[in-house]
Design a protein around this motif. Structure first.
Motif, PDB file in Angstrom:
ATOM      1  N   THR A 287       0.832  -1.199   0.000  1.00 18.23           N
ATOM      2  CA  THR A 287       0.000   0.000   0.000  1.00 18.23           C
ATOM      3  C   THR A 287       0.866   1.248   0.000  1.00 18.23           C
TER       4      THR A 287
ATOM      5  N   SER B  45       2.415   1.775  -3.445  1.00 20.16           N
ATOM      6  CA  SER B  45       1.446   2.214  -4.456  1.00 20.16           C
ATOM      7  C   SER B  45       0.970   3.632  -4.214  1.00 20.16           C
TER       8      SER B  45
ATOM      9  N   LEU C 212       1.015   6.868  -6.607  1.00 25.67           N
ATOM     10  CA  LEU C 212      -0.241   7.520  -6.954  1.00 25.67           C
ATOM     11  C   LEU C 212      -0.213   8.995  -6.566  1.00 25.67           C
TER      12      LEU C 212
ATOM     13  N   LEU D  72      -9.362   9.683 -10.140  1.00 26.08           N
ATOM     14  CA  LEU D  72      -8.802   8.658  -9.235  1.00 26.08           C
ATOM     15  C   LEU D  72      -8.875   7.279  -9.886  1.00 26.08           C
TER      16      LEU D  72
ATOM     17  N   PHE E  25      -5.662   4.876 -10.768  1.00 23.78           N
ATOM     18  CA  PHE E  25      -5.442   3.522 -10.236  1.00 23.78           C
ATOM     19  C   PHE E  25      -5.224   2.527 -11.372  1.00 23.78           C
TER      20      PHE E  25
ATOM     21  N   LEU F 266      -1.730   2.939 -12.598  1.00 24.25           N
ATOM     22  CA  LEU F 266      -0.810   2.457 -11.564  1.00 24.25           C
ATOM     23  C   LEU F 266      -0.710   0.935 -11.601  1.00 24.25           C
ATOM     24  N   ILE F 267      -1.863   0.283 -11.620  1.00 27.29           N
ATOM     25  CA  ILE F 267      -1.850  -1.177 -11.542  1.00 27.29           C
ATOM     26  C   ILE F 267      -1.292  -1.777 -12.819  1.00 27.29           C
TER      27      ILE F 267
ATOM     28  N   ILE G  70      -8.116  -1.965  -2.499  1.00 27.06           N
ATOM     29  CA  ILE G  70      -7.866  -0.903  -3.489  1.00 27.06           C
ATOM     30  C   ILE G  70      -9.131  -0.064  -3.678  1.00 27.06           C
ATOM     31  N   THR G  71     -10.264  -0.768  -3.774  1.00 23.50           N
ATOM     32  CA  THR G  71     -11.530  -0.047  -3.941  1.00 23.50           C
ATOM     33  C   THR G  71     -11.796   0.852  -2.753  1.00 23.50           C
TER      34      THR G  71
ATOM     35  N   ALA H 130      -9.694   3.943  -2.861  1.00 25.50           N
ATOM     36  CA  ALA H 130     -10.184   4.907  -3.849  1.00 25.50           C
ATOM     37  C   ALA H 130     -11.418   5.631  -3.331  1.00 25.50           C
TER      38      ALA H 130
END
Lengths: 272, 259
Positions: free
Chosen positions: A75, A78, A82, A202, A206, A209-210, A244-245, A248
């Motif tokens: 986390t 990432s 982000l 956002l 993501f 990023l992923i 992740i959700t 966000a």
């Protein structure tokens, strides 16, 4: 009464809010039970107990090989990427968007160019970024910036352009220079919109990023998902996706709170 | 002495002639109302005095000097809408002009200068009848109060000319009569020349010292493009209203306004 005029009461509203979430969980539990009943070794839809074991392994104890708490180190990695990517994109959007929206000369030269750039599919640029910037952080952050900055810039430039001409003229009659109009009239009026634009970006951020982490990284939420995919470790992938959700959603709420705290008038305007 | 002098001004957009050969002298401290049917170029004319648009031919002088080609602090403006800034409170809106003029880099005043300015702003806010609303945002004000705020904001700059583009057109009759009283008082007290565009004849004759009508004299379809509007009426109000003096026809101060 017509359906467009019927409104749920407060209690009913809460119930309706929870309903789709409950339905999702129920559908999962039923599906999981059916599959595990047919084949106890099935890995696709792990039971709640298996999921909990997975969560414990990644979040509540250090990894036996590296000694890191995987979920938290992933986390952190990432979110750093982000934040850096979105931060740079926001600054670019603010400066470029205001300039393009306000100055006819810049609009003439850069307006179409920014529109053109925003149409380049960022993921198609990913190989170029990895080749030129190497496999480190720079390429991943750069992908996020390239992915979201042009759209935010266009959005902001449009928003600046939408400010009624009367207001700009009024500021001129109050002796404002171009700089002061930008600083005291346009900037405060578009900052709330910039925050909203950031919220809407956002999701794409993501995504980029992923995608970047999936291809090359040694830590990160996207990296972990794509790593454990090889072992069909759904007991890790599902919690990661949920996490992740959640991140966000929390970021989305936090940015909106920030907007209405710092710019209380922007809520009033919407109501008017 | 003539405050605004309009010399043979034409305005064309491409082939479309909007205003045709206007010549006009507006005296210092006059209150001119421009009336005419929709689309006759009243607002275009106002925008040219404002500097938002330039005449195609001819020139406009302010106190004998050609107008600068862009708006400036010597000409204040109040529009029907979008005259105040939604992101500033009432106090912030009124203080904005002097702040921008005084601090060319930051656009903000601090310390003693700010306190002095805040006092000045409070006095102006009270003068337009908004005392107590200093911390409200424009969205929290009614339409009439927003226009009062717009007047206060414009007058803080002590403009030579105040331009009004249908400023009270969207207000209810009662509110409008109140704000007419205010407008008259301000025009009497503040040394400025006022030019107002309105479609309301009653308003024009209530406030102005002089009513000017713009109209297209040739309005057949085939003529419409090549002939613009001209001045068709130029009426000085009788008995003459002079800024700073009251006529015997004006109701005494504080009386119920005639509707």
């Amino acid at each position: 009464m017509r359906w467009i005029n019927r409104r749920p009461r407060r209690g009913a509203e809460m119930l309706l809010l929870c309903l789709p979430f409950a339905a999702l969980v129920a559908a999962y539990l039923i599906g999981s039970a059916i599959r595990l009943d047919a084949n106890p070794a099935d890995k696709l839809l792990p039971s709640p107990a298996q999921l909990w074991a997975g969560i414990q392994r990644i979040a509540l104890m250090p990894d036996p090989r590296t000694g890191e708490w995987l979920l938290w180190s992933d986390t952190a990695a990432s979110l750093m990427r982000l934040a850096a990517g979105l931060g740079i994109a926001t600054v670019i959007a603010l400066l470029l968007g205001m300039a393009v929206g306000l100055l006819p000369y810049l609009r003439a030269s850069l307006g179409a160019f920014v529109a053109f750039l925003s149409m380049v599919p960022p993921l198609a640029l990913l190989p170029i970024l990895f080749i030129t910037l190497g496999l480190g952080e720079a390429a991943k952050i750069c992908l996020i910036v390239i992915g979201v900055a042009p759209i935010m810039t266009r959005d902001l430039a449009l928003r600046v352009h939408e400010i009624p001409r009367e207001m700009i003229v009024k500021a001129e009659t109050l002796s404002a220079s171009t700089w002061l109009i930008a600083l005291r009239v346009v900037l405060p009026q578009v900052l709330p919109r910039l925050l909203t634009s950031l919220r809407l970006q956002l999701g794409p951020a993501f995504l980029f990023l992923i995608a970047a982490e999936a291809i090359s990284a040694d830590a990160g939420l996207g990296y972990r998902i794509f790593l454990v995919r090889r072992y069909l470790a759904m007991d890790v992938i599902f919690p990661y996706v949920a996490w992740i959700t959640l991140l966000a959603v929390l970021a989305d709420i936090a940015i909106d709170r920030l907007r209405s705290r710092v710019f209380p008038w922007s809520d009033l305007e919407r109501g008017a | 002495m003539s405050a605004i002098s309009v010399e043979n001004v034409w305005k064309e957009y491409g082939d479309q002639v909007v205003l045709e050969n206007l010549s006009l002298q507006i005296a210092d401290r006059a209150f001119v109302a421009l009336v005419g049917p929709s689309g006759c170029g009243k607002t275009t004319f106002l925008r040219m005095i404002l500097g938002q648009e330039r005449p195609t031919r001819g020139r406009i002088l302010l106190d004998g000097q050609p107008l600068p080609p862009e708006p400036g602090p010597d000409r204040g403006v109040v529009y029907q809408r979008y005259s105040v800034f939604p992101h500033l409170t009432v106090g912030g809106n009124v203080m904005l002009g002097p702040e921008l003029r005084g601090a060319r880099l930051t656009g903000r005043r601090f310390g003693a200068a700010r306190r002095r300015l805040a006092d000045e702003a409070r006095a102006m806010i009270a003068a337009v009848g908004l005392a107590g609303s200093e911390d409200k945002y424009p969205a929290q004000l009614s339409g009439g109060m927003q226009q009062r705020l717009a007047l206060a904001q414009a007058l803080m700059m002590r403009p030579r000319v105040l331009l009004l583009d249908e400023p009270f057109g969207a207000l209810d009759p009662g509110i409008r009569a109140d704000i007419h009283q205010l407008m008259k008082r301000l025009w009497n007290e503040v040394p400025m020349t006022a030019v107002m565009v309105t479609h309301d004849l009653r308003e024009a004759f209530t406030l102005a010292t002089r009513v000017i009508a713009l109209e297209r004299l040739r309005d057949r379809p085939e003529e419409r493009e090549r002939y613009g509007a001209r001045i068709t009426r130029d009426i000085s109000i009788w008995p003459p209203r002079v800024a700073g003096q009251r006529t015997s026809f004006d109701p005494p101060e504080g009386a119920e306004p005639p509707l």
